[in-house]
Each structure stands twice: as structure tokens, then as C-alpha cells.
Motif scaffolding. Structure first.
Motif, PDB file in Angstrom:
ATOM      1  N   ASN A 132       2.958 -66.863 -70.002  1.00 61.11           N
ATOM      2  CA  ASN A 132       1.845 -67.807 -70.036  1.00 61.11           C
ATOM      3  C   ASN A 132       2.055 -68.738 -68.840  1.00 61.11           C
ATOM      4  OD1 ASN A 132       0.754 -66.978 -72.697  1.00 61.11           O
ATOM      5  ND2 ASN A 132       2.715 -67.768 -73.436  1.00 61.11           N
ATOM      6  N   VAL A 133       1.052 -68.860 -67.992  1.00 64.03           N
ATOM      7  CA  VAL A 133       1.226 -69.561 -66.717  1.00 64.03           C
ATOM      8  C   VAL A 133       0.322 -70.786 -66.660  1.00 64.03           C
ATOM      9  CG1 VAL A 133       1.239 -69.319 -64.207  1.00 64.03           C
ATOM     10  CG2 VAL A 133       1.632 -67.303 -65.646  1.00 64.03           C
ATOM     11  N   GLN A 134       0.918 -71.922 -66.320  1.00 60.37           N
ATOM     12  CA  GLN A 134       0.163 -73.166 -66.160  1.00 60.37           C
ATOM     13  C   GLN A 134       0.492 -73.798 -64.811  1.00 60.37           C
ATOM     14  OE1 GLN A 134       0.513 -75.979 -69.426  1.00 60.37           O
ATOM     15  NE2 GLN A 134       0.948 -74.329 -70.869  1.00 60.37           N
ATOM     16  N   SER A 135      -0.535 -74.340 -64.149  1.00 69.95           N
ATOM     17  CA  SER A 135      -0.315 -75.056 -62.902  1.00 69.95           C
ATOM     18  C   SER A 135       0.252 -76.443 -63.186  1.00 69.95           C
ATOM     19  CB  SER A 135      -1.634 -75.191 -62.131  1.00 69.95           C
ATOM     20  OG  SER A 135      -1.458 -76.036 -61.013  1.00 69.95           O
ATOM     21  N   GLN A 136       1.248 -76.833 -62.400  1.00 72.61           N
ATOM     22  CA  GLN A 136       1.854 -78.159 -62.521  1.00 72.61           C
ATOM     23  C   GLN A 136       1.682 -78.958 -61.223  1.00 72.61           C
ATOM     24  OE1 GLN A 136       4.203 -79.161 -65.552  1.00 72.61           O
ATOM     25  NE2 GLN A 136       2.432 -77.934 -66.139  1.00 72.61           N
ATOM     26  N   GLY A 137       0.667 -78.590 -60.429  1.00 72.46           N
ATOM     27  CA  GLY A 137       0.395 -79.315 -59.197  1.00 72.46           C
ATOM     28  C   GLY A 137       1.154 -78.765 -58.009  1.00 72.46           C
ATOM     29  N   VAL A 138       1.373 -79.619 -57.008  1.00 75.32           N
ATOM     30  CA  VAL A 138       1.992 -79.210 -55.749  1.00 75.32           C
ATOM     31  C   VAL A 138       3.135 -80.156 -55.422  1.00 75.32           C
ATOM     32  CG1 VAL A 138       1.611 -78.846 -53.272  1.00 75.32           C
ATOM     33  CG2 VAL A 138      -0.200 -78.334 -54.915  1.00 75.32           C
ATOM     34  N   GLU A 139       4.260 -79.579 -54.959  1.00 77.09           N
ATOM     35  CA  GLU A 139       5.414 -80.375 -54.551  1.00 77.09           C
ATOM     36  C   GLU A 139       5.974 -79.823 -53.251  1.00 77.09           C
ATOM     37  OE1 GLU A 139       7.109 -81.655 -58.985  1.00 77.09           O
ATOM     38  OE2 GLU A 139       8.389 -80.569 -57.579  1.00 77.09           O
ATOM     39  N   ALA A 140       6.594 -80.682 -52.469  1.00 81.02           N
ATOM     40  CA  ALA A 140       7.295 -80.241 -51.262  1.00 81.02           C
ATOM     41  C   ALA A 140       8.732 -79.884 -51.633  1.00 81.02           C
ATOM     42  CB  ALA A 140       7.283 -81.330 -50.204  1.00 81.02           C
ATOM     43  N   VAL A 141       9.167 -78.694 -51.249  1.00 79.22           N
ATOM     44  CA  VAL A 141      10.544 -78.243 -51.475  1.00 79.22           C
ATOM     45  C   VAL A 141      11.157 -77.943 -50.123  1.00 79.22           C
ATOM     46  CG1 VAL A 141      12.018 -76.519 -52.561  1.00 79.22           C
ATOM     47  CG2 VAL A 141       9.926 -77.256 -53.727  1.00 79.22           C
ATOM     48  N   ASN A 142      12.080 -78.800 -49.698  1.00 83.77           N
ATOM     49  CA  ASN A 142      12.706 -78.662 -48.374  1.00 83.77           C
ATOM     50  C   ASN A 142      11.665 -78.525 -47.267  1.00 83.77           C
ATOM     51  OD1 ASN A 142      15.354 -78.809 -49.387  1.00 83.77           O
ATOM     52  ND2 ASN A 142      15.343 -76.622 -49.866  1.00 83.77           N
ATOM     53  N   GLY A 143      10.617 -79.339 -47.360  1.00 83.12           N
ATOM     54  CA  GLY A 143       9.587 -79.363 -46.336  1.00 83.12           C
ATOM     55  C   GLY A 143       8.505 -78.310 -46.476  1.00 83.12           C
ATOM     56  N   VAL A 144       8.592 -77.482 -47.514  1.00 81.25           N
ATOM     57  CA  VAL A 144       7.599 -76.420 -47.739  1.00 81.25           C
ATOM     58  C   VAL A 144       6.659 -76.828 -48.875  1.00 81.25           C
ATOM     59  CG1 VAL A 144       7.262 -74.021 -48.450  1.00 81.25           C
ATOM     60  CG2 VAL A 144       9.182 -74.625 -46.958  1.00 81.25           C
ATOM     61  N   GLN A 145       5.356 -76.754 -48.632  1.00 80.44           N
ATOM     62  CA  GLN A 145       4.387 -77.052 -49.683  1.00 80.44           C
ATOM     63  C   GLN A 145       4.404 -75.927 -50.719  1.00 80.44           C
ATOM     64  OE1 GLN A 145       3.904 -80.408 -49.355  1.00 80.44           O
ATOM     65  NE2 GLN A 145       1.896 -79.924 -50.167  1.00 80.44           N
ATOM     66  N   ALA A 146       4.662 -76.274 -51.963  1.00 83.40           N
ATOM     67  CA  ALA A 146       4.826 -75.261 -52.996  1.00 83.40           C
ATOM     68  C   ALA A 146       4.003 -75.577 -54.230  1.00 83.40           C
ATOM     69  CB  ALA A 146       6.303 -75.148 -53.386  1.00 83.40           C
TER      70      ALA A 146
END
Length: 224
Positions: A132-146
Motif C-alpha cells: 500500500n503506497v502513500q505519498s509523504q511529500g518531497v525531501e532533499a537527500v544529500n542534495g537530491v530531490q526525492a
């Protein structure tokens, strides 16, 4: 908040473009190599954290994933540990204690494959089939938009051991840059991937472990 997939701004709560990007990446995926930081966080019964770092290789063959992890440091101190999974067999080699452990996966092979392909070769359709997949928004991980995804298993048996997984997907390349896997006690493992190289040539002996003379082999049978 929005992020870009193929040059188009997408709302952070819109899951479909992320799944489509995984579908696209899956079609061409053959291998991935990366630096890895593997952090184990224990919250119960006593808070503790263990951090290991090294390299990882993923390679897909016949619909199944093979993985090789080479740990080079444990909590900042040099330490060698090699872990390989291929064709239903897992191996853990620790030269410091001259021990090789061999694990037969048995009937858990498909379940393990669903974990190994999270963000590396697995399609969006595969993800929705098993989780079951839910979006939790967007975060930067080591400078990468994820894109941050919350996954809960559709398999009731798996829910008992792994009630949830957090997955961060590079929105430009359709591969994982981070994964956080929780157990039933709230403890979790965090895998962070840096300097990811996709679809390079993987040497044939990548998933073999060469042991030193005098190494003890310990076999563990799996359920069948």
C-alpha cells in the motif's frame, strides 16, 4: 510544494508521476552501484545506534535481484564484512573472525526480492502489487530531490515483521536514494545511497566471496 519529473512540475501528493517514473526506470535497469551508509537504530528495549559504511552492487537477472554489500567501516573504525545474495542463497563473510555464514532463503525468495527491488529495478506496478503506497511529500537527500513514500505490506505475514517502510525516490532518475525499514518493535534500519552509477558492466565474480584459509562455514537452513 511541487517537484519536477521530466521537466513537469508535479504536486507533492500526486503519486502517479512517481510510479510512472519507476516504471520507466525499470524498463532499462540492469544494475546499480553506490556508496552505502547502513544505520541500525534500536529504540527498544535500550536506545542504540550502529553505523556501517561501504559499497553496494545490485544486478537484475531473470527477474531476480542479486546484491553484494562490502562493508569497510563500522562506527567509524575500519572493519571488513562482505554480504552477498544470489539465486536464493545469502552469504555473510567476516574475515576478522574467519567465519562464513550461508543462509538458504527457501520459500521467502519472492518476498526478499520484493525488498531488494525497492527503488532498484522494481516498477511502479510491482510496488503497488506488493505494498500500500502513500505519498509523504518531497525531501532533499544529500542534495537530491526525492519523493518520500510510505509503504505498508499487503502480505499479512510480512506485516508482523515489517509493518512499514519509508522510501525516498530520486524524482529525476527513478531510483532509491534512501530507505528506512521498521520492525514490529519500532526499531529500524536506514540505508542511504550516494554516488549511484546505473547500468554499468558488473564483473562475473561480483557475487562470489573468496575466503581465507581456515575459514569456518556455518550453514543455516531456510523454510521451504
Amino acid at each position: 510544494m511541487a517537484f519536477a519529473v521530466a521537466g513537469t512540475a508535479i504536486a507533492a501528493d500526486n503519486l502517479q508521476p512517481v510510479l510512472s517514473k519507476l516504471d520507466e526506470s525499470s524498463k532499462t535497469f540492469s544494475s546499480a552501484e553506490a556508496d552505502i551508509v547502513w544505520e541500525g537504530t534500536q529504540v527498544n528495549p535500550v536506545p542504540d545506534t550502529d553505523t556501517q559504511s561501504g559499497t553496494v552492487v545490485f544486478a537484475r537477472s531473470g527477474g531476480q535481484m542479486r546484491v553484494a554489500v562490502h562493508i569497510k567501516a563500522d562506527n567509524g573504525k575500519p572493519y571488513q564484512k562482505d554480504m552477498v545474495y544470489a539465486d536464493g542463497v545469502g552469504k555473510l563473510y567476516e574475515p576478522a573472525i574467519k567465519q562464513l555464514q550461508v543462509f538458504q532463503v527457501g520459500n521467502r525468495r519472492d518476498q526478499l526480492n520484493s525488498f531488494l527491488t525497492l527503488g532498484f529495478g522494481g516498477s511502479g506496478a510491482d510496488l503497488e502489487k506488493n505494498w500500500n503506497v502513500q505519498s509523504q511529500g518531497v525531501e532533499a537527500v544529500n542534495g537530491v530531490q526525492a519523493a518520500k513514500l510510505l509503504l505498508t505490506p499487503k502480505d499479512a505475514a510480512l506485516t508482523k515483521s515489517t509493518p512499514k517502510v519509508l522510501l525516498w525516490i530520486d524524482t529525476a532518475r527513478g531510483v532509491a536514494v534512501k530507505q528506512q525499514r521498521y520492525d514490529s518493535d519500532g526499531n529500524y534500519l536506514t540505508f542511504t545511497y550516494n554516488h549511484i552509477r546505473l547500468n554499468g558492466k558488473v564483473p562475473g565474480d561480483t557475487f562470489e566471496i573468496k575466503t581465507a584459509s581456515g575459514t569456518q562455514t556455518v550453514n543455516h537452513s531456510g523454510s521451504n
